[in-house]
Design an enzyme around this catalytic site. Structure first.
Site, PDB file in Angstrom:
ATOM      1  N   CYS A 142       0.825  -1.210   0.000  1.00 14.96           N
ATOM      2  CA  CYS A 142       0.000   0.000   0.000  1.00 14.96           C
ATOM      3  C   CYS A 142       0.861   1.263   0.000  1.00 14.96           C
ATOM      4  O   CYS A 142       1.586   1.515  -0.950  1.00 14.96           O
ATOM      5  CB  CYS A 142      -1.006  -0.031   1.143  1.00 14.96           C
ATOM      6  SG  CYS A 142      -2.418   1.081   0.830  1.00 14.96           S
ATOM      7  N   LYS A 163     -11.838   8.508  -1.580  1.00 13.07           N
ATOM      8  CA  LYS A 163     -11.071   7.378  -1.086  1.00 13.07           C
ATOM      9  C   LYS A 163     -11.401   6.105  -1.866  1.00 13.07           C
ATOM     10  O   LYS A 163     -12.565   5.789  -2.095  1.00 13.07           O
ATOM     11  CB  LYS A 163     -11.358   7.172   0.404  1.00 13.07           C
ATOM     12  CG  LYS A 163     -10.494   6.117   1.075  1.00 13.07           C
ATOM     13  CD  LYS A 163     -10.778   6.057   2.577  1.00 13.07           C
ATOM     14  CE  LYS A 163      -9.861   5.078   3.280  1.00 13.07           C
ATOM     15  NZ  LYS A 163     -10.109   5.023   4.749  1.00 13.07           N
ATOM     16  N   SER A 192      -7.741   0.560   0.596  1.00 15.19           N
ATOM     17  CA  SER A 192      -8.150   1.609   1.524  1.00 15.19           C
ATOM     18  C   SER A 192      -7.110   2.719   1.441  1.00 15.19           C
ATOM     19  O   SER A 192      -6.127   2.725   2.174  1.00 15.19           O
ATOM     20  CB  SER A 192      -8.244   1.061   2.954  1.00 15.19           C
ATOM     21  OG  SER A 192      -8.592   2.083   3.868  1.00 15.19           O
ATOM     22  N   HIS A 235      -4.371  -4.089   0.214  1.00 21.44           N
ATOM     23  CA  HIS A 235      -4.155  -4.695   1.530  1.00 21.44           C
ATOM     24  C   HIS A 235      -4.639  -6.145   1.537  1.00 21.44           C
ATOM     25  O   HIS A 235      -5.624  -6.474   2.201  1.00 21.44           O
ATOM     26  CB  HIS A 235      -4.889  -3.911   2.612  1.00 21.44           C
ATOM     27  CG  HIS A 235      -4.206  -2.647   3.025  1.00 21.44           C
ATOM     28  ND1 HIS A 235      -3.066  -2.635   3.806  1.00 21.44           N
ATOM     29  CD2 HIS A 235      -4.506  -1.353   2.759  1.00 21.44           C
ATOM     30  CE1 HIS A 235      -2.697  -1.386   4.015  1.00 21.44           C
ATOM     31  NE2 HIS A 235      -3.544  -0.586   3.394  1.00 21.44           N
ATOM     32  N   GLU A 237      -3.606  -8.525   3.131  1.00 17.57           N
ATOM     33  CA  GLU A 237      -3.481  -9.109   4.473  1.00 17.57           C
ATOM     34  C   GLU A 237      -4.657  -8.773   5.381  1.00 17.57           C
ATOM     35  O   GLU A 237      -4.804  -9.369   6.463  1.00 17.57           O
ATOM     36  CB  GLU A 237      -2.180  -8.630   5.130  1.00 17.57           C
ATOM     37  CG  GLU A 237      -2.214  -7.211   5.698  1.00 17.57           C
ATOM     38  CD  GLU A 237      -2.102  -6.112   4.660  1.00 17.57           C
ATOM     39  OE1 GLU A 237      -2.159  -4.926   5.041  1.00 17.57           O
ATOM     40  OE2 GLU A 237      -1.963  -6.423   3.448  1.00 17.57           O
ATOM     41  N   ARG A 249     -15.214   3.657  12.230  1.00 16.92           N
ATOM     42  CA  ARG A 249     -14.389   4.653  12.918  1.00 16.92           C
ATOM     43  C   ARG A 249     -14.547   6.026  12.275  1.00 16.92           C
ATOM     44  O   ARG A 249     -14.806   7.030  12.955  1.00 16.92           O
ATOM     45  CB  ARG A 249     -12.929   4.210  12.857  1.00 16.92           C
ATOM     46  CG  ARG A 249     -11.923   5.215  13.450  1.00 16.92           C
ATOM     47  CD  ARG A 249     -10.533   4.932  12.914  1.00 16.92           C
ATOM     48  NE  ARG A 249     -10.469   5.168  11.476  1.00 16.92           N
ATOM     49  CZ  ARG A 249      -9.519   4.683  10.677  1.00 16.92           C
ATOM     50  NH1 ARG A 249      -8.562   3.900  11.173  1.00 16.92           N
ATOM     51  NH2 ARG A 249      -9.512   4.962   9.389  1.00 16.92           N
TER      52      ARG A 249
END
Length: 306
Positions: A142, A163, A192, A235, A237, A249
């Site tokens: 990333c 985003k 992300s 990502h 993982e 969040r």
């Protein structure tokens, strides 16, 4: 075969509950084989979450993998205790004389800053230069991938209008290259990020080979130097609920955030997300360890120059 970690690393208990074969230092000492030495530079703020995600991904191989965690010295972590860092992490100063079979440089939540504005940028560039002579193969994840493409090849990142957030479909390119062996023609992977390295710039860089790309999210996977450098723009993982946690969040803070794409059943954020990318993520790391680390690295790691 197991991954080897320190005896009392907190995530060890979680991995064992998931039936992932981990070997502590005491048991590993009696193994008469040459395990792979993998270094993880963890730049993420919630380091224990990232430890768990990466250790899961590295556990699906018949090879014994010894893990060393590193953190940067030029940045004070606000989300991970110093006791955890002091006990389970080392610094570049501690490790720079060693050689490693493989290395992972994670992402970091600094992508909206210029690279040179990041307080540990100078230290990171020193580490990235060091990998050329001390690591057989390095995966950049990333923001780490954006940093690596900028440092090694001068490719600039740019801000996105919104985003890139959720699961996106990618098409495999260059199927004969072992890193994508066993991949389906199309696969989902998490992204992300607020920035990107334009796909055209990556394609136009003669040193880089694109291995997977999305019409919507751009290049996902590229490599250089016959696999000594691997750049992963998303990502893989991430676990099932990582995107869920990020979404709730930001929503709770009143930040502008769209629902993560292709993630919640029926786009209902009260539903449990489906885990749709784990098999390809595991395949990616297994292929890396097998074809670009184990089959390439010298047996006498410390005594053989790269």
């Amino acid at each position: 075969m197991p991954i080897k970690i320190q005896n009392d690393l907190p995530v060890k208990e979680i991995l064992e509950r998931e039936n992932i074969f981990v070997m502590d230092e005491t048991r590993s000492f009696h193994q008469d084989i040459r395990p792979l030495q993998i270094l993880i530079l963890n730049l993420m703020p919630l380091k224990e979450d990232t430890e768990l995600q990466l250790l899961r991904s590295l556990s699906n191989t018949p090879l014994q993998v010894d893990i060393t965690f590193m953190h940067v010295e030029s940045h004070e972590s606000k989300n991970t205790s110093m006791s955890h860092l002091n006990k389970f992490y080392q610094t570049f100063s501690d490790l720079k004389k060693r050689k490693f079979d493989g290395m992972i440089i994670t992402g970091a939540p600094v992508e909206q800053m210029e690279f040179e504005e990041v307080d540990y940028w100078q230290e990171l560039t020193g580490i990235m230069e060091w990998t050329k002579t001390h690591v057989t193969s390095t995966i950049y994840l990333c923001w780490g991938a954006q940093a690596g493409l900028y440092y090694h090849y001068g490719l600039q990142k740019k801000m996105l209008p919104q985003k890139m957030f959720g699961l996106f479909w990618h098409k495999v390119q260059n199927r004969k290259i072992p890193l994508v062996r066993g991949f389906d023609d199309m696969f989902l992977a998490p992204h992300s990020r607020h920035t990107e390295v334009p796909a055209a710039d990556i394609h136009n860089c003669p040193e880089l080979t694109v291995l997977a790309e999305s019409e919507e999210a751009g290049v996902f996977l590229a490599m250089a130097q016959e696999g000594r450098q691997i750049f992963v723009m998303g990502h893989p993982e991430y676990d099932r609920v990582t995107l869920d946690g990020e979404y709730k969040r930001d929503k709770g803070k009143g930040l502008p955030i769209d629902l993560p794409k292709n993630y919640y059943p029926g786009d209902d954020d009260q539903q449990k997300p489906l885990l749709l990318w784990r098999a390809h993520a595991n395949n990616l790391y297994t292929n890396w360890l097998n074809y670009y680390v184990y089959q390439i690295t010298p047996y006498d790691l410390d005594g053989t120059p790269f």
